[in-house]
Design a protein around this motif. Structure first.
Motif, PDB file in Angstrom:
ATOM      1  N   GLY A 228       3.131   4.503  -0.497  1.00 46.13           N
ATOM      2  CA  GLY A 228       2.961   3.356  -1.391  1.00 46.13           C
ATOM      3  C   GLY A 228       2.864   2.051  -0.638  1.00 46.13           C
ATOM      4  O   GLY A 228       2.099   1.158  -1.014  1.00 46.13           O
ATOM      5  N   SER A 229       3.620   1.918   0.448  1.00 42.66           N
ATOM      6  CA  SER A 229       3.568   0.702   1.247  1.00 42.66           C
ATOM      7  C   SER A 229       2.206   0.532   1.910  1.00 42.66           C
ATOM      8  O   SER A 229       1.628  -0.568   1.911  1.00 42.66           O
ATOM      9  CB  SER A 229       4.665   0.734   2.307  1.00 42.66           C
ATOM     10  OG  SER A 229       4.648  -0.438   3.089  1.00 42.66           O
ATOM     11  N   ILE A 230       1.655   1.612   2.452  1.00 44.32           N
ATOM     12  CA  ILE A 230       0.332   1.548   3.080  1.00 44.32           C
ATOM     13  C   ILE A 230      -0.729   1.214   2.031  1.00 44.32           C
ATOM     14  O   ILE A 230      -1.637   0.395   2.272  1.00 44.32           O
ATOM     15  CB  ILE A 230       0.009   2.877   3.773  1.00 44.32           C
ATOM     16  CG1 ILE A 230       1.007   3.135   4.903  1.00 44.32           C
ATOM     17  CG2 ILE A 230      -1.410   2.875   4.316  1.00 44.32           C
ATOM     18  CD1 ILE A 230       0.906   4.531   5.496  1.00 44.32           C
ATOM     19  N   ALA A 231      -0.635   1.835   0.849  1.00 40.33           N
ATOM     20  CA  ALA A 231      -1.601   1.549  -0.211  1.00 40.33           C
ATOM     21  C   ALA A 231      -1.511   0.092  -0.655  1.00 40.33           C
ATOM     22  O   ALA A 231      -2.530  -0.545  -0.943  1.00 40.33           O
ATOM     23  CB  ALA A 231      -1.357   2.474  -1.395  1.00 40.33           C
ATOM     24  N   ALA A 232      -0.297  -0.458  -0.713  1.00 38.44           N
ATOM     25  CA  ALA A 232      -0.139  -1.858  -1.113  1.00 38.44           C
ATOM     26  C   ALA A 232      -0.736  -2.806  -0.077  1.00 38.44           C
ATOM     27  O   ALA A 232      -1.302  -3.853  -0.430  1.00 38.44           O
ATOM     28  CB  ALA A 232       1.342  -2.166  -1.321  1.00 38.44           C
ATOM     29  N   ILE A 233      -0.617  -2.465   1.203  1.00 42.68           N
ATOM     30  CA  ILE A 233      -1.270  -3.269   2.241  1.00 42.68           C
ATOM     31  C   ILE A 233      -2.778  -3.268   2.027  1.00 42.68           C
ATOM     32  O   ILE A 233      -3.444  -4.308   2.149  1.00 42.68           O
ATOM     33  CB  ILE A 233      -0.904  -2.720   3.629  1.00 42.68           C
ATOM     34  CG1 ILE A 233       0.571  -2.965   3.918  1.00 42.68           C
ATOM     35  CG2 ILE A 233      -1.771  -3.356   4.717  1.00 42.68           C
ATOM     36  CD1 ILE A 233       1.059  -2.314   5.198  1.00 42.68           C
ATOM     37  N   ALA A 234      -3.320  -2.101   1.696  1.00 45.25           N
ATOM     38  CA  ALA A 234      -4.751  -2.025   1.398  1.00 45.25           C
ATOM     39  C   ALA A 234      -5.114  -2.899   0.199  1.00 45.25           C
ATOM     40  O   ALA A 234      -6.135  -3.602   0.205  1.00 45.25           O
ATOM     41  CB  ALA A 234      -5.149  -0.580   1.131  1.00 45.25           C
ATOM     42  N   GLY A 235      -4.290  -2.871  -0.840  1.00 48.10           N
ATOM     43  CA  GLY A 235      -4.550  -3.695  -2.012  1.00 48.10           C
ATOM     44  C   GLY A 235      -4.499  -5.173  -1.697  1.00 48.10           C
ATOM     45  O   GLY A 235      -5.309  -5.956  -2.214  1.00 48.10           O
TER      46      GLY A 235
END
Length: 326
Positions: A228-235
């Motif tokens: 989730g943290s990696i996906a949020a960085i992408a967002g």
């Protein structure tokens, strides 16, 4: 041991290191080529490739969950949206730029992953996939319900420069590229850690892992938080590159396409493999924009051709795309 035996042993040890050295040099050369690409590419391609880099990071987040958690998510667009709206809201209410809000976005994604993972820690397989799909279906309606905060259908704008004095087009390209390189390097270091080995052990042999004191619930929470943290960085980087966030950008199809990109990349967490998925995810809809009713057929055919073509490559090439061992 004689000198000749020592020499033979040193050659045997040094021999497998040489291909790795060449691969590292090739990777550095590829990153340098991407860094110099804006000098030759126009503004349109600079913008498009910036989105591609951010999408590649989102694809890595899905691949991380598959490789270390052994689970499939159809709702990772929710975590991407968490990062995107964190950046937009912090700019709107606090007046801070991307560089200041990026850590908060990563933390928001990790916390959302924990909040989702704890009640679903005993779900797996199709049950977990359906649970993540429910998140993706509910997200647009939740954002519209709180339209006074989220901006409703119009969404929110991300206008502040992250690096003052540098052209916005340049920032939209280099910041997602830097984020992709940083995430890939951090995950490369993570793959050699004890925590990674523990997650792989709990995935492949839960009973053996529990005998060593590694709990499955801990593994689920860790995987979802990191993913989730990696996906949020992408967002966060997507919101900066596109300059806007809205509920229409985070539908169920967003999560499905992220899963498709992860399949195309062979669930890779390397720069090369994730870029393959990011390019497919970003460029294919643009190339098929004028195909009309043929879009689903052509998209499916292209997906099938890429997956079969990549799997037909030599094992060494596929291993390089895959990013090596988990």
């Amino acid at each position: 041991m004689s000198p000749s035996e020592r020499l033979a042993e040193s050659k045997a040890v040094a021999q497998p290191a040489q291909p790795r050295r060449w691969m590292a040099c090739a990777g550095v050369a590829g990153v340098l080529a991407l860094a110099l690409l804006p000098l030759a590419a126009g503004g349109y391609w600079t913008y498009t490739l910036g989105l591609c880099f951010a999408n590649a990071i989102a694809i890595i987040s899905v691949s991380f969950l598959v490789r270390y958690g052994g689970e499939v998510s159809i709702g990772h667009g929710v975590f991407v949206a968490a990062g995107a709206y964190t950046v937009a809201l912090m700019e709107k209410y606090l007046g801070v730029s991307l560089l200041a809000s990026l850590p908060a976005a990563a933390l928001a994604g990790a916390m959302l992953g924990l909040v989702f993972a704890y009640p679903s820690r005993y779900l797996s397989g199709i049950y977990l996939a359906v649970a993540t799909m429910a998140l993706a279906l509910a997200l647009p309606e939740v954002l519209l319900h709180f339209s006074s905060v989220s901006g409703g259908y119009e969404g929110l704008y991300v206008k502040l420069d992250a690096l003052p004095g540098l052209a916005k087009e340049t920032q939209r390209y280099y910041l997602p590229l830097a984020g992709l390189v940083a995430v890939a390097l951090l995950l490369r270091h993570f793959r050699r850690s004890r925590q990674a080995m523990a997650l792989l052990l709990i995935r492949t042999s839960p009973h053996a892992a529990e005998s060593f004191g590694i709990r499955r619930s801990w593994a689920r929470l860790s995987c979802m938080a990191l993913s989730g943290s990696i996906a949020a960085i992408a967002g966060a980087l997507l919101s900066f590159s596109s300059s806007t966030v809205s509920p229409n950008s985070f539908t169920l199809w967003t999560s499905i396409f992220l899963l498709v990109g992860s399949v195309v990349s062979l669930y890779s967490m390397s720069i090369l493999g994730s870029l393959l998925g990011g390019l497919f995810l970003t460029l294919m809809p643009l190339l098929l924009a004028g195909a009309g009713d043929w879009v689903p057929i052509l998209y499916g055919s292209a997906l099938l051709a890429v997956v079969l073509g990549v799997n037909a490559l030599p094992a060494k090439v596929r291993a390089r795309l895959h990013g090596g061992n988990p």
